[in-house]
Design a protein around this motif. Structure first.
Motif, PDB file in Angstrom:
ATOM      1  N   LEU A 243      -9.846 -53.051  94.921  1.00  0.00           N
ATOM      2  CA  LEU A 243     -10.993 -53.962  95.026  1.00  0.00           C
ATOM      3  C   LEU A 243     -10.689 -55.195  95.861  1.00  0.00           C
ATOM      4  CD1 LEU A 243     -12.591 -54.408  91.497  1.00  0.00           C
ATOM      5  CD2 LEU A 243     -13.645 -53.427  93.529  1.00  0.00           C
ATOM      6  N   LEU A 244     -11.605 -55.514  96.745  1.00  0.00           N
ATOM      7  CA  LEU A 244     -11.584 -56.850  97.342  1.00  0.00           C
ATOM      8  C   LEU A 244     -12.693 -57.678  96.682  1.00  0.00           C
ATOM      9  CD1 LEU A 244     -10.188 -58.625  99.498  1.00  0.00           C
ATOM     10  CD2 LEU A 244     -12.013 -57.967 101.054  1.00  0.00           C
ATOM     11  N   VAL A 245     -13.847 -57.060  96.475  1.00  0.00           N
ATOM     12  CA  VAL A 245     -14.999 -57.761  95.899  1.00  0.00           C
ATOM     13  C   VAL A 245     -15.598 -56.891  94.795  1.00  0.00           C
ATOM     14  CG1 VAL A 245     -17.214 -58.871  96.356  1.00  0.00           C
ATOM     15  CG2 VAL A 245     -15.503 -58.750  98.177  1.00  0.00           C
ATOM     16  N   PHE A 246     -15.455 -57.334  93.561  1.00  0.00           N
ATOM     17  CA  PHE A 246     -16.057 -56.625  92.429  1.00  0.00           C
ATOM     18  C   PHE A 246     -17.558 -56.464  92.678  1.00  0.00           C
ATOM     19  CE2 PHE A 246     -17.880 -56.558  88.107  1.00  0.00           C
ATOM     20  CZ  PHE A 246     -17.113 -55.552  87.537  1.00  0.00           C
ATOM     21  N   ALA A 324      -6.372 -61.783 102.464  1.00  0.00           N
ATOM     22  CA  ALA A 324      -6.596 -61.796 101.014  1.00  0.00           C
ATOM     23  C   ALA A 324      -6.192 -60.457 100.395  1.00  0.00           C
ATOM     24  CB  ALA A 324      -8.064 -62.098 100.713  1.00  0.00           C
ATOM     25  N   ALA A 327      -2.448 -60.064 100.317  1.00  0.00           N
ATOM     26  CA  ALA A 327      -1.853 -60.891  99.258  1.00  0.00           C
ATOM     27  C   ALA A 327      -1.826 -60.127  97.928  1.00  0.00           C
ATOM     28  CB  ALA A 327      -2.610 -62.208  99.116  1.00  0.00           C
ATOM     29  N   ASP A 328      -2.783 -59.221  97.724  1.00  0.00           N
ATOM     30  CA  ASP A 328      -2.753 -58.393  96.506  1.00  0.00           C
ATOM     31  C   ASP A 328      -1.536 -57.470  96.504  1.00  0.00           C
ATOM     32  OD1 ASP A 328      -5.058 -59.580  95.703  1.00  0.00           O
ATOM     33  OD2 ASP A 328      -6.293 -57.769  95.723  1.00  0.00           O
ATOM     34  N   ALA A 331       1.299 -59.654  95.578  1.00  0.00           N
ATOM     35  CA  ALA A 331       1.297 -59.969  94.148  1.00  0.00           C
ATOM     36  C   ALA A 331       1.885 -58.810  93.346  1.00  0.00           C
ATOM     37  CB  ALA A 331      -0.128 -60.268  93.671  1.00  0.00           C
ATOM     38  N   ILE A 332       1.486 -57.601  93.677  1.00  0.00           N
ATOM     39  CA  ILE A 332       1.886 -56.455  92.860  1.00  0.00           C
ATOM     40  C   ILE A 332       3.275 -55.939  93.237  1.00  0.00           C
ATOM     41  CG2 ILE A 332       1.300 -54.041  92.301  1.00  0.00           C
ATOM     42  CD1 ILE A 332      -1.690 -54.987  92.533  1.00  0.00           C
TER      43      ILE A 332
ATOM     44  N   SER B 242      -3.741 -60.792  91.535  1.00  0.00           N
ATOM     45  CA  SER B 242      -4.395 -60.045  92.620  1.00  0.00           C
ATOM     46  C   SER B 242      -5.898 -60.273  92.455  1.00  0.00           C
ATOM     47  CB  SER B 242      -4.023 -58.559  92.567  1.00  0.00           C
ATOM     48  OG  SER B 242      -4.628 -57.931  91.458  1.00  0.00           O
ATOM     49  N   LEU B 243      -6.641 -59.961  93.518  1.00  0.00           N
ATOM     50  CA  LEU B 243      -8.071 -60.279  93.542  1.00  0.00           C
ATOM     51  C   LEU B 243      -8.909 -59.300  92.734  1.00  0.00           C
ATOM     52  CD1 LEU B 243      -9.119 -61.131  97.194  1.00  0.00           C
ATOM     53  CD2 LEU B 243      -9.196 -62.633  95.206  1.00  0.00           C
ATOM     54  N   LEU B 244      -9.810 -59.837  91.943  1.00  0.00           N
ATOM     55  CA  LEU B 244     -10.881 -59.015  91.403  1.00  0.00           C
ATOM     56  C   LEU B 244     -12.161 -59.313  92.180  1.00  0.00           C
ATOM     57  CD1 LEU B 244     -11.529 -56.891  89.212  1.00  0.00           C
ATOM     58  CD2 LEU B 244     -12.311 -58.762  87.777  1.00  0.00           C
ATOM     59  N   VAL B 245     -12.379 -60.580  92.461  1.00  0.00           N
ATOM     60  CA  VAL B 245     -13.591 -61.006  93.171  1.00  0.00           C
ATOM     61  C   VAL B 245     -13.204 -61.984  94.282  1.00  0.00           C
ATOM     62  CG1 VAL B 245     -15.871 -62.058  92.954  1.00  0.00           C
ATOM     63  CG2 VAL B 245     -14.880 -60.856  90.990  1.00  0.00           C
ATOM     64  N   PHE B 246     -13.353 -61.538  95.521  1.00  0.00           N
ATOM     65  CA  PHE B 246     -13.084 -62.410  96.671  1.00  0.00           C
ATOM     66  C   PHE B 246     -13.923 -63.677  96.540  1.00  0.00           C
ATOM     67  CE2 PHE B 246     -13.803 -63.695 101.125  1.00  0.00           C
ATOM     68  CZ  PHE B 246     -12.499 -63.716 101.585  1.00  0.00           C
ATOM     69  N   TYR B 321     -14.364 -55.394  83.580  1.00  0.00           N
ATOM     70  CA  TYR B 321     -13.458 -56.108  84.493  1.00  0.00           C
ATOM     71  C   TYR B 321     -12.054 -55.495  84.417  1.00  0.00           C
ATOM     72  CZ  TYR B 321     -16.861 -59.994  85.107  1.00  0.00           C
ATOM     73  OH  TYR B 321     -17.951 -60.772  85.406  1.00  0.00           O
TER      74      TYR B 321
END
Lengths: 409, 409
Positions: A243-246, A324, A327-328, A331-332, B242-246, B321
């Protein structure tokens, strides 16, 4: 129950591959330098070199000049040990490349088809024809070929695909092997770019790296602790469908908000369309839908050079999305190197995109995880990776590699 | 240059740990059963058992009854080889637990402080005091202790923290070692939950697993190919950031849209506040800000049981989520098992949350990556993990473990 990761036999096998990779990196080397480069003992290196010489994987290049002591013998991978052929297969596109046994590229052919090549017999005939053509260009014969690898995008991990997609050749791999009369290994592009990075890229100097592929689709090839991460069903690395944008943009995979819907080339077109709905490059879907979408990448580069503000804004916003999303991965996985291939690596894009990506990755990564991270352009490609996988498979066939972590097929 | 991942010496060292883990899983076993369980040869197992017996790590439990052939000798980890003490350190909270050498819990103490314990001397005195108290409860003496491990949340990878945070003890680790008179190992909670999963959880049966911690903060402990993934700077597993929502919710880390801002307990409170701004549980921040935020988790569970529709909706949206965020781990790592700890594992939540999470993970994961995935509640905790890391450290101190991949400190 706890299961041993590797046995002593696997270690010997792994070490043989490590020596081969070190030799490939050096071009020419000696037993002593190989020991230093790999951290293996001189005795271990000597034994491994003996095995590899015996099977013709290495060749001696004669005495090297030294300043002190007796002359040492130079070693290199023997390019003439055989030929390795890689295929990249899409719905209407087939590419074949011949490599020598030191992974040097000798010849390549591209074949496109107006209609989708769907029938398994047609796919096999298509591959067989391209095989003849590319071997002829490389002045090689079928009997020179020691390995064939096929890069097959998408979920080829399981035999559940409809028989009408090119992926379906995996269901008929035995027939393809019969037709070619050769061992064939199939793998997905993410494992191939990771393997290429391991043999020819950042994997030569660091233990933890991620190779990122940015084209029509996007994904990551992961190296952790000096090995390619495959996961439970060979499906690791599908960062493009994280996911970038839920609940964001519709992705071609059917879900919403995937990284690919923003940083795949069709996603860049949509970003441009959001910025300037009437922009000609946004309206023309065919540019993004061509092979890897690189027609749009090129057209956008030209537009930016011509001072087009919407194109510039689209590229910059795409760079933010990419930063962005990378960066995930930081992070992981906390890699030492992220190696980019595809649009972010294009010379016309690099200058504008790289600084934004680097800044965004540092800003968006947790803590100090990106403090020492290098973000670089990779010199490798998936085709080299599938050739390296086919070479590893050949090493297994002749008994020099036993490691249990194997390609999917 | 390509560097060998492991040498033969490391393999022997790794195999010793594998035998220990197999024995821990079995409780009591024999050389033959250990060989079967680990995939190692009987000869290798016998040599390893001899080494471990010599150093008192294993004990023989006497002849076991057999139906055929001569009786075999039972083996187990010797719990009385020594004591291992784990600490969990936060700003105003200190927990200490004593384990035996088979990782059985013997005693625990919790100490809270009204004011932040910031000065390094005070932190060391605090730890030293809790050490005495917990040893007394476990009826153990300092000289019984073979290892001490400290769980330190946050970016303790580098010595760049302000000296006023409890993390600052890492700058003064030598002084802490002097005060305790014992070897001390420090690691972060994500590496600890991964290590706990390796020794006591899913890592006993699968090679690829992710342990997910869900409390005030959230994160992932990653096992790939039978080993804990640490990354370049021991910072791997920061899935919570890490990103869930940009460009989404503000996270306490300073960035926006992190997974933690949605599935950490304060994030659940914010979800409730979005659904019902005047809800009493949303208004009272102190519930979410207590240790691990579990006061809010408990209060929400009670509210759901009482039929509170906003609380129910908040829990269900949080489950969505979480499922979406876990699918990102599946996309990138393709594990066989995801083991949950924290709020999703609470009995009062499991029934409502687990089905949503499982469905969402399957729907959101690419291709077949989640087809065989098990999502389960983990029986392990970070404290067991830091004890296992301290035990691994002890094995290294006595020369039985040489593996180069080591805890950060």
């Amino acid at each position: 129950m706890a299961v041993a990761r590797l046995t002593s036999r696997d270690i010997r096998s792994e070490s043989r591959l490590v020596v081969m990779r070190a030799l490939l990196a050096a071009g020419e080397s000696t037993r002593g330098d190989l020991a230093e480069a790999t951290g293996l003992s001189l005795g271990t290196v000597s034994t491994i070199v003996q095995d590899l010489l015996k099977y013709g994987i290495l060749a001696e290049t004669g005495p090297l000049p030294v300043t002190v002591g007796r002359p040492t013998t130079g070693l290199r991978l023997d390019p003439d040990r055989g030929r390795v052929v890689g295929f990249y297969l899409e719905d209407r596109y087939l590419e074949a490349t011949v490599f020598d046994a030191a992974l040097g590229e000798l010849a390549t052919v591209e074949v496109t088809s107006a209609a989708s090549v769907a029938d398994a017999d047609d796919v096999i005939a298509w591959i067989d024809g391209a095989f003849d053509t590319v071997l002829e260009r490389a002045r090689a014969k079928r009997e020179d070929v020691i390995g064939v690898g096929i890069l097959l995008p998408g979920g080829m991990q399981r035999p559940v695909k409809a028989a009408t997609a090119p992926d379906a050749i995996w269901l008929h791999l035995d027939r393809l092997r019969d037709r070619l009369g050769l061992p064939v290994v199939v793998d997905n592009p993410l494992k191939a770019i990771a393997t290429a990075e391991l043999w020819l890229g950042a994997g030569r100097r660091v233990a933890n790296a991620v190779a990122v592929s940015l084209g029509y689709g996007v994904g990551a090839g992961i190296i952790q602790d000096g090995a390619v991460v495959r996961g439970a069903t060979n499906a690791a690395g599908e960062w493009g469908h994280s996911l970038l944008v839920f609940e964001g943009r519709q992705c071609q995979c059917g879900r919403k908000g995937c990284v690919e819907a923003y940083v795949g080339v069709p996603g860049i077109r949509r970003t441009l369309a959001e910025i300037a709905p009437d922009h000609p490059l946004a309206a023309d879907r065919s540019l993004a839908d061509g092979p890897e979408g690189f027609d749009l990448v090129e057209a956008l580069a030209d537009a930016v050079k011509a001072g087009d503000p919407a194109a510039t804004a689209a590229i910059e916003r795409s760079a933010h999305y990419l930063g962005a999303a990378l960066a995930d991965l930081v992070a992981i996985l906390n890699p030492e190197v992220i190696a980019l291939t595809g649009w972010a690596a294009w010379p016309a894009w690099r200058e504008r995109v790289a600084p934004i990506v680097r800044r965004r990755v540092r800003e968006d990564s947790p803590g100090d995880a990106a403090a020492d991270l290098e973000i670089e352009v990779s010199p490798t490609c998936g085709m080299e990776g599938i050739a390296a996988i086919a070479l590893e498979r050949f090493m297994r066939d002749i008994g020099l590699v036993t490691t249990r972590v194997l390609p999917a097929l």
